[in-house]
Design a protein around this motif. Sequence first.
Motif, PDB file in Angstrom:
ATOM      1  N   TRP A 120      51.923 -17.245  27.427  1.00 62.07           N
ATOM      2  CA  TRP A 120      53.508 -18.315  26.523  1.00 62.07           C
ATOM      3  C   TRP A 120      53.270 -19.216  27.276  1.00 62.07           C
ATOM      4  O   TRP A 120      54.584 -20.096  26.011  1.00 62.07           O
ATOM      5  CB  TRP A 120      54.174 -16.901  27.414  1.00 62.07           C
ATOM      6  CG  TRP A 120      53.990 -17.269  28.695  1.00 62.07           C
ATOM      7  CD1 TRP A 120      54.532 -18.075  29.671  1.00 62.07           C
ATOM      8  CD2 TRP A 120      53.763 -15.900  29.208  1.00 62.07           C
ATOM      9  NE1 TRP A 120      53.804 -17.012  30.849  1.00 62.07           N
ATOM     10  CE2 TRP A 120      53.551 -16.028  31.118  1.00 62.07           C
ATOM     11  CE3 TRP A 120      53.136 -14.274  28.876  1.00 62.07           C
ATOM     12  CZ2 TRP A 120      53.372 -15.329  32.115  1.00 62.07           C
ATOM     13  CZ3 TRP A 120      52.574 -13.856  30.140  1.00 62.07           C
ATOM     14  CH2 TRP A 120      52.626 -14.407  31.659  1.00 62.07           C
ATOM     15  N   GLU A 121      52.540 -19.991  27.493  1.00 66.30           N
ATOM     16  CA  GLU A 121      52.432 -21.536  27.770  1.00 66.30           C
ATOM     17  C   GLU A 121      52.304 -22.481  26.369  1.00 66.30           C
ATOM     18  O   GLU A 121      53.045 -23.082  26.465  1.00 66.30           O
ATOM     19  CB  GLU A 121      51.750 -21.992  28.850  1.00 66.30           C
ATOM     20  CG  GLU A 121      52.060 -21.290  30.379  1.00 66.30           C
ATOM     21  CD  GLU A 121      50.770 -19.986  30.714  1.00 66.30           C
ATOM     22  OE1 GLU A 121      51.100 -19.607  32.020  1.00 66.30           O
ATOM     23  OE2 GLU A 121      50.403 -19.107  29.392  1.00 66.30           O
ATOM     24  N   ASN A 122      51.808 -21.451  25.782  1.00 63.87           N
ATOM     25  CA  ASN A 122      51.407 -22.286  24.161  1.00 63.87           C
ATOM     26  C   ASN A 122      52.717 -22.413  23.666  1.00 63.87           C
ATOM     27  O   ASN A 122      52.517 -23.116  23.040  1.00 63.87           O
ATOM     28  CB  ASN A 122      49.768 -21.415  23.978  1.00 63.87           C
ATOM     29  CG  ASN A 122      48.980 -21.815  24.522  1.00 63.87           C
ATOM     30  OD1 ASN A 122      48.850 -22.909  26.247  1.00 63.87           O
ATOM     31  ND2 ASN A 122      47.947 -20.986  24.082  1.00 63.87           N
ATOM     32  N   GLN A 123      53.470 -21.036  23.733  1.00 62.72           N
ATOM     33  CA  GLN A 123      54.308 -20.642  22.688  1.00 62.72           C
ATOM     34  C   GLN A 123      55.513 -21.864  22.831  1.00 62.72           C
ATOM     35  O   GLN A 123      56.360 -22.411  21.859  1.00 62.72           O
ATOM     36  CB  GLN A 123      55.363 -19.924  23.158  1.00 62.72           C
ATOM     37  CG  GLN A 123      53.756 -18.024  22.444  1.00 62.72           C
ATOM     38  CD  GLN A 123      54.390 -16.866  22.744  1.00 62.72           C
ATOM     39  OE1 GLN A 123      55.511 -17.037  22.229  1.00 62.72           O
ATOM     40  NE2 GLN A 123      53.369 -16.426  23.772  1.00 62.72           N
ATOM     41  N   ALA A 124      55.408 -22.840  24.231  1.00 65.70           N
ATOM     42  CA  ALA A 124      56.248 -23.798  24.773  1.00 65.70           C
ATOM     43  C   ALA A 124      55.790 -25.300  24.443  1.00 65.70           C
ATOM     44  O   ALA A 124      56.311 -25.732  23.489  1.00 65.70           O
ATOM     45  CB  ALA A 124      56.522 -23.889  26.365  1.00 65.70           C
ATOM     46  N   ILE A 125      53.762 -25.003  24.177  1.00 59.10           N
ATOM     47  CA  ILE A 125      53.808 -26.554  24.289  1.00 59.10           C
ATOM     48  C   ILE A 125      53.470 -26.986  22.412  1.00 59.10           C
ATOM     49  O   ILE A 125      54.212 -27.824  22.162  1.00 59.10           O
ATOM     50  CB  ILE A 125      52.048 -26.352  24.679  1.00 59.10           C
ATOM     51  CG1 ILE A 125      52.060 -26.338  25.706  1.00 59.10           C
ATOM     52  CG2 ILE A 125      51.760 -27.625  24.550  1.00 59.10           C
ATOM     53  CD1 ILE A 125      51.047 -26.171  26.915  1.00 59.10           C
ATOM     54  N   ARG A 128      55.999 -29.189  20.915  1.00 53.75           N
ATOM     55  CA  ARG A 128      56.506 -29.513  20.976  1.00 53.75           C
ATOM     56  C   ARG A 128      55.748 -30.752  20.498  1.00 53.75           C
ATOM     57  O   ARG A 128      56.405 -31.992  20.602  1.00 53.75           O
ATOM     58  CB  ARG A 128      56.890 -30.023  22.765  1.00 53.75           C
ATOM     59  CG  ARG A 128      57.990 -29.319  23.294  1.00 53.75           C
ATOM     60  CD  ARG A 128      58.195 -29.711  24.465  1.00 53.75           C
ATOM     61  NE  ARG A 128      56.305 -29.577  25.357  1.00 53.75           N
ATOM     62  CZ  ARG A 128      55.741 -29.505  26.218  1.00 53.75           C
ATOM     63  NH1 ARG A 128      56.278 -28.052  27.270  1.00 53.75           N
ATOM     64  NH2 ARG A 128      55.040 -29.391  27.011  1.00 53.75           N
TER      65      ARG A 128
END
Length: 153
Positions: A120-125, A128
Motif C-alpha cells: 500500500w505504500e506504493n499506492q500513495a507514492i 504523486r
Amino acid sequence: MDDHLEPAVRAATAADVAAVRAVTDAAYHPYIARIGVVPQPMEADHMADIAAGRVFVTGEPVAGLVVVSAFPDHLFLDSVAVHPDTHGRGVGRRLLHFVEARARALGLPEIRLYTNALMWENQAIYPRYGYELVGRRVDGPYDRLHYRKTLSR
C-alpha cells in the motif's frame, strides 16, 4: 563530489550484480510476510537484466535501482528498489525522474508499471508522480494494481 549534486543514475555493469541483488532483497524482503510470497524482483536474474541493459543504479555504494524494459508504445518499469537505510533521501524520486527522462529519450509516450495490491505504500507514492491507476489483475499468487503515466509531448 559536491554535496549539492545528487548522484547520477547510470547503467549497471556486471560489477554491480551483488549490489543490485542486495538492494533488491533489502527493499522487497519486508513484503514477504505481508503478501505471502517472495516478490518477483527478488527472483529476477539480475545478471541477465544487467547484460540486457535494463538495470540502472544510483549511489556509491548503490542505494537504489530501477529495472525497465522498452516496448514500442511504452516503457515498462519492472522494479524500483531503494535500500531501506537510504529512505527519505530522495533516491526513489531521483529514480522515478530518471525513468521519465529515459522514456522521453526513447520517444515513448507512456510509462507503465504494476505493484502488489498489498504494497500500500506504493499506492500513495505513484499518484504523486503523475501515475494513474488503470486496472487490477490477479496473476497467479500476485494481486496487482496497474498504473500508467502518459508523458506530455
